[in-house]
Scaffold this motif. Sequence first.
Motif, PDB file in Angstrom:
ATOM      1  N   ALA A  78       0.845  -1.189   0.000  1.00 38.49           N
ATOM      2  CA  ALA A  78       0.000   0.000   0.000  1.00 38.49           C
ATOM      3  C   ALA A  78       0.880   1.239   0.000  1.00 38.49           C
ATOM      4  CB  ALA A  78      -0.923   0.008   1.218  1.00 38.49           C
ATOM      5  N   GLY A  79       0.358   2.301  -0.592  1.00 36.77           N
ATOM      6  CA  GLY A  79       1.096   3.552  -0.628  1.00 36.77           C
ATOM      7  C   GLY A  79       2.009   3.655  -1.827  1.00 36.77           C
ATOM      8  N   PRO A  80       2.659   4.803  -1.979  1.00 35.25           N
ATOM      9  CA  PRO A  80       3.483   5.052  -3.157  1.00 35.25           C
ATOM     10  C   PRO A  80       4.856   4.392  -3.065  1.00 35.25           C
ATOM     11  CG  PRO A  80       3.593   6.925  -1.699  1.00 35.25           C
ATOM     12  CD  PRO A  80       2.607   5.987  -1.079  1.00 35.25           C
ATOM     13  N   LEU A  81       5.497   4.310  -4.195  1.00 36.62           N
ATOM     14  CA  LEU A  81       6.920   3.985  -4.288  1.00 36.62           C
ATOM     15  C   LEU A  81       7.657   5.312  -4.360  1.00 36.62           C
ATOM     16  CD1 LEU A  81       9.064   1.657  -4.880  1.00 36.62           C
ATOM     17  CD2 LEU A  81       8.742   2.264  -7.286  1.00 36.62           C
ATOM     18  N   VAL A  82       8.732   5.461  -3.588  1.00 34.46           N
ATOM     19  CA  VAL A  82       9.461   6.730  -3.545  1.00 34.46           C
ATOM     20  C   VAL A  82      10.932   6.489  -3.848  1.00 34.46           C
ATOM     21  CG1 VAL A  82      10.108   8.716  -2.125  1.00 34.46           C
ATOM     22  CG2 VAL A  82       7.860   7.663  -1.834  1.00 34.46           C
ATOM     23  N   VAL A 124       5.944   7.747  -6.966  1.00 40.55           N
ATOM     24  CA  VAL A 124       5.146   7.012  -7.937  1.00 40.55           C
ATOM     25  C   VAL A 124       3.896   6.492  -7.231  1.00 40.55           C
ATOM     26  CG1 VAL A 124       5.090   5.116  -9.593  1.00 40.55           C
ATOM     27  CG2 VAL A 124       7.243   6.302  -9.142  1.00 40.55           C
ATOM     28  N   PRO A 125       2.707   6.954  -7.584  1.00 41.71           N
ATOM     29  CA  PRO A 125       1.489   6.514  -6.903  1.00 41.71           C
ATOM     30  C   PRO A 125       1.231   5.018  -7.079  1.00 41.71           C
ATOM     31  CG  PRO A 125       1.090   8.475  -8.225  1.00 41.71           C
ATOM     32  CD  PRO A 125       2.446   7.975  -8.610  1.00 41.71           C
ATOM     33  N   ALA A 126       0.442   4.451  -6.167  1.00 39.76           N
ATOM     34  CA  ALA A 126       0.108   3.027  -6.225  1.00 39.76           C
ATOM     35  C   ALA A 126      -0.581   2.660  -7.536  1.00 39.76           C
ATOM     36  CB  ALA A 126      -0.785   2.656  -5.035  1.00 39.76           C
ATOM     37  N   THR A 127      -1.382   3.571  -8.071  1.00 39.13           N
ATOM     38  CA  THR A 127      -2.066   3.300  -9.338  1.00 39.13           C
ATOM     39  C   THR A 127      -1.063   3.078 -10.465  1.00 39.13           C
ATOM     40  OG1 THR A 127      -2.265   5.701  -9.621  1.00 39.13           O
ATOM     41  CG2 THR A 127      -4.173   4.534  -8.745  1.00 39.13           C
ATOM     42  N   GLU A 128       0.042   3.827 -10.441  1.00 35.75           N
ATOM     43  CA  GLU A 128       1.068   3.680 -11.475  1.00 35.75           C
ATOM     44  C   GLU A 128       1.830   2.367 -11.315  1.00 35.75           C
ATOM     45  OE1 GLU A 128       2.858   5.236 -14.963  1.00 35.75           O
ATOM     46  OE2 GLU A 128       1.076   5.769 -13.834  1.00 35.75           O
ATOM     47  N   ARG A 155      -9.661  -4.191 -10.723  1.00 39.74           N
ATOM     48  CA  ARG A 155      -9.881  -4.474  -9.302  1.00 39.74           C
ATOM     49  C   ARG A 155     -10.012  -3.204  -8.484  1.00 39.74           C
ATOM     50  NH1 ARG A 155      -4.632  -7.586  -9.356  1.00 39.74           N
ATOM     51  NH2 ARG A 155      -5.073  -9.537 -10.426  1.00 39.74           N
ATOM     52  N   ARG A 156      -9.397  -2.127  -8.962  1.00 42.01           N
ATOM     53  CA  ARG A 156      -9.298  -0.912  -8.155  1.00 42.01           C
ATOM     54  C   ARG A 156     -10.658  -0.236  -8.017  1.00 42.01           C
ATOM     55  NH1 ARG A 156      -5.514   2.077  -6.152  1.00 42.01           N
ATOM     56  NH2 ARG A 156      -3.907   0.706  -6.988  1.00 42.01           N
ATOM     57  N   PRO A 157     -11.040   0.172  -6.779  1.00 43.60           N
ATOM     58  CA  PRO A 157     -12.331   0.841  -6.580  1.00 43.60           C
ATOM     59  C   PRO A 157     -12.358   2.197  -7.272  1.00 43.60           C
ATOM     60  CG  PRO A 157     -10.993   0.981  -4.597  1.00 43.60           C
ATOM     61  CD  PRO A 157     -10.278   0.048  -5.538  1.00 43.60           C
ATOM     62  N   VAL A 158     -13.544   2.617  -7.665  1.00 43.49           N
ATOM     63  CA  VAL A 158     -13.705   3.918  -8.300  1.00 43.49           C
ATOM     64  C   VAL A 158     -13.619   4.998  -7.227  1.00 43.49           C
ATOM     65  CG1 VAL A 158     -15.257   5.396  -9.620  1.00 43.49           C
ATOM     66  CG2 VAL A 158     -15.158   2.933 -10.087  1.00 43.49           C
ATOM     67  N   HIS A 184      -4.141   0.998  -1.852  1.00 42.34           N
ATOM     68  CA  HIS A 184      -3.513  -0.320  -1.906  1.00 42.34           C
ATOM     69  C   HIS A 184      -3.081  -0.636  -3.344  1.00 42.34           C
ATOM     70  CE1 HIS A 184      -5.200  -1.128   2.150  1.00 42.34           C
ATOM     71  NE2 HIS A 184      -4.146  -1.908   2.237  1.00 42.34           N
ATOM     72  N   ARG A 185      -2.111  -1.529  -3.467  1.00 43.65           N
ATOM     73  CA  ARG A 185      -1.614  -1.951  -4.777  1.00 43.65           C
ATOM     74  C   ARG A 185      -2.341  -3.234  -5.171  1.00 43.65           C
ATOM     75  NH1 ARG A 185       4.891  -1.167  -3.548  1.00 43.65           N
ATOM     76  NH2 ARG A 185       4.762   1.014  -2.878  1.00 43.65           N
ATOM     77  N   PHE A 186      -3.282  -3.101  -6.093  1.00 43.24           N
ATOM     78  CA  PHE A 186      -4.142  -4.217  -6.457  1.00 43.24           C
ATOM     79  C   PHE A 186      -3.446  -5.243  -7.343  1.00 43.24           C
ATOM     80  CE2 PHE A 186      -6.993  -1.263  -4.679  1.00 43.24           C
ATOM     81  CZ  PHE A 186      -8.150  -1.952  -4.311  1.00 43.24           C
ATOM     82  N   SER A 187      -2.232  -4.964  -7.765  1.00 39.88           N
ATOM     83  CA  SER A 187      -1.448  -5.950  -8.516  1.00 39.88           C
ATOM     84  C   SER A 187      -0.754  -6.933  -7.582  1.00 39.88           C
ATOM     85  CB  SER A 187      -0.416  -5.243  -9.395  1.00 39.88           C
ATOM     86  OG  SER A 187       0.395  -4.369  -8.619  1.00 39.88           O
ATOM     87  N   TYR A 188      -0.802  -6.684  -6.275  1.00 38.23           N
ATOM     88  CA  TYR A 188      -0.198  -7.589  -5.304  1.00 38.23           C
ATOM     89  C   TYR A 188      -1.196  -8.680  -4.941  1.00 38.23           C
ATOM     90  CZ  TYR A 188       3.876  -4.586  -4.499  1.00 38.23           C
ATOM     91  OH  TYR A 188       5.038  -3.883  -4.651  1.00 38.23           O
TER      92      TYR A 188
END
Length: 276
Positions: free
Chosen positions: A42-46, A93-97, A224-227, A203-207
């Motif tokens: 969860a959260g961004p990559l920095v 880098v946001p979790a969506t990215e 998977r990601r909520p709107v 959260h990172r939905f690819s995990y």
Amino acid sequence: MLAPPRTVVRREGGLYAIERALQRRGFRNVAGADEAGRGACAGPLVAGACILPEGKRGEIDELADSKLLTAAARERVYAEVVKRALAWSVVIVPATEVDARGLHVCNLAAMRRALASLTATPDYVLTDGFPVDGLNAPGLAVWKGDRVAACVAAASVLAKVTRDRLMVELDDKFPGYGFAVHKGYITEEHSAALTSRGPCAEHRFSYVNVAAASGRGNRPPRARRPVPVSASSASPEAVPLMLWADSEGTVGVASGEQPRPPVPVGEDEAMEGEKR
């Protein structure tokens, strides 16, 4: 043609040995790059990048791999790095990215972007663990670089402190997950919250564990990601953190530069996954 002499790095030189050896060979601006949050779900990559000054001015008390420092020590070192560095930068880098492009691609892209954002041009680049291509300078990937190279350790502190602060903010926006405590890494508390509450927008939905908790594990990460809920129709706790992003999806949050001190005449100086 005679080959140039080999650069010898002596173990007793400590954390600054690699940089000093490169500087003796003419690479004065040695940049280090590292990331934080690769093992979190969860959260961004920095990613952080840093060039420390030559000589004593670049030597920082307590500087070490960020994972080996206490939170208070990291804050102290962070302040010293920002104060002393010739140049530094941090990229988010946001979790969506991460879901959209993949972790490893985002990891390399973030370090490349952080290095490119430095206001002083690197003569040589040291990266932690992974080689980074597309740089306009020679470079070397150093195994456990944040423990053996000062500039990489400084970059790791910049990235870690920045990310920890963001996770504390996310804990206010998404209460109940314990982000301020575990910073998005997989702990018993975090796993229990995922099971009972389901994942949030950060959260990172690819995990795998997040996909399973979402109940939509057989769909691609984006599906998977909520709107996101608009601010006008939701409580503050339900509004996801929105980070501005450029066309590549990364977010630059800080950079700095300090004036370069004169060099004394004749100077001759010899995968994140922490447990909580």
